[in-house]
Design a protein around this motif. Structure first.
Motif, short mmCIF file in Angstrom:
data_model
loop_
_atom_site.label_atom_id
_atom_site.label_comp_id
_atom_site.label_asym_id
_atom_site.label_seq_id
_atom_site.Cartn_x
_atom_site.Cartn_y
_atom_site.Cartn_z
N ILE A 168 -3.54 -4.11 -5.78
CA ILE A 168 -2.18 -4.63 -5.62
C ILE A 168 -2.10 -6.01 -6.26
O ILE A 168 -3.11 -6.66 -6.50
CB ILE A 168 -1.76 -4.73 -4.13
N LYS A 186 0.82 -1.21 0.00
CA LYS A 186 0.00 0.00 0.00
C LYS A 186 0.86 1.26 0.00
O LYS A 186 0.45 2.30 -0.54
CB LYS A 186 -0.94 0.00 1.22
N ASP A 225 6.60 -4.00 -5.22
CA ASP A 225 5.81 -4.08 -6.44
C ASP A 225 4.74 -5.15 -6.40
O ASP A 225 3.80 -5.14 -7.19
CB ASP A 225 6.74 -4.33 -7.63
N ASN A 239 3.60 1.48 -1.54
CA ASN A 239 4.40 1.41 -2.77
C ASN A 239 5.88 1.14 -2.51
O ASN A 239 6.75 1.57 -3.27
CB ASN A 239 4.24 2.69 -3.60
N LYS A 240 6.16 0.45 -1.42
CA LYS A 240 7.54 0.09 -1.11
C LYS A 240 7.94 -1.22 -1.78
O LYS A 240 9.12 -1.58 -1.80
CB LYS A 240 7.73 0.01 0.41
#
Length: 302
Positions: A268, A93, A98, A95-96
């Motif tokens: 995601i 969530k 992929d 974006n750390k």
């Protein structure tokens, strides 16, 4: 820079951590894995397995201290596997990472820990407020489940035109069918035999017709008992099953070791192995097939 994948360890008393440690070098060639586990627990598991921790084994998350009890269903291992998955979701969530790849949990352990979710997909559905779709399979064949982990006696009441239509639409949007028809399994033997053995197929046909108009996709209603025979299944790559064992029984008979689990219709990307915790062989220095795990990583990288 290689893509980053958050890996939730699953139940620490099962085979998840062994798969993670043994295959780290291999998967690190194509991605940067981040393992959701605390250092103390990692050291304990590594020692019990007699497997060294790689130098570049990156970990993330602060978790409640727990023990390793090989092959045992425990409340604390259920809580840890939940927290590990939650950490992976947090990383995605923010974006750390992929994508997320999950190792197997034990549903009884989750229940002992008073976790109200049935499993990974149920939890994702609630967190993201989206109708996540559970799809399992491999390159040769994928099966999406219309109903998942519910008692068989409740399946019939779930066959509703609007709900099934939305499921087919969302499924179509989540895959690339390459203009091949999508197989939809009937609920009853012989797909109802035109009402002789049940009329749920009338509902399924209506849902198919509505979904085809919206998606321009082609759906074929199939008789369940022949859908996975070679001369039929070779015409399809994607199948929609009305209930759990209808789709997963044939899939696992055909492609058990290489199949994976993919969550569709989410913001995601999440993949998973398609096998359980294997408590019977956990921490016994037994060689474990890594096909499902490696395939899940490959799918996460697409």
């Amino acid at each position: 820079m290689l893509p980053k994948i958050a890996i939730s360890i699953g139940d620490i008393n099962g085979i998840g951590i062994q798969l993670a440690l043994e295959n780290h070098k291999k998967i690190s060639k194509s991605c940067q894995p981040i393992y959701c586990i605390n250092k103390k627990l990692l050291l304990k598991a590594s020692k019990k397995l007699n497997i060294n921790i790689p130098e570049n084994f990156e970990i993330s998350g602060s978790f409640q201290k727990t023990h390793v009890n090989p092959g045992k269903v425990k409340k604390d291992s259920g809580q840890f596997s939940y927290d590990s998955f939650l950490e992976a979701i947090h990383l995605a969530k923010k974006n750390k990472v992929d994508a997320i790849c999950t190792l197997p949990i034990n549903k009884e352990a989750w229940s002992k820990a008073n976790i109200h979710y049935v499993g990974h997909t149920d939890m994702l559905r609630d967190i993201f407020k989206k109708n996540a779709i559970m799809m399992l399979g491999c390159e040769k064949m994928f099966v999406a489940l219309y109903t998942e982990h519910i008692p068989l006696k409740k399946v019939v009441s779930k066959i509703k035109t609007k709900k099934l239509t939305n499921f087919l639409i969302n499924f179509s949007k989540s895959i690339n069918s390459n203009n091949k028809p999508i197989a939809v399994l009937g609920l009853n033997p012989h797909a109802g035999d035109n009402g002789v053995l049940g009329n749920e197929e009338d509902i399924i046909k209506k849902a198919i017709k509505k979904a085809e108009k919206i998606t321009n996709e082609t759906f074929h209603l199939l008789v369940p008992d022949i859908a996975f025979t070679p001369h039929v299944r070779n015409n399809y790559k994607y199948f929609c099953a009305m209930y759990h064992d209808q789709g997963l029984g044939p899939l696992k008979a055909l492609y058990f070791h290489e199949s994976i689990n993919v969550s569709l219709n989410l913001p995601i990307k999440r993949t998973s192995v398609d096998h359980g915790t294997a408590f019977d062989i956990a921490y016994k220095n037994i060689q474990i097939s890594n096909k499902s795990y490696i395939n899940a990583i490959k799918e996460a990288l697409k």
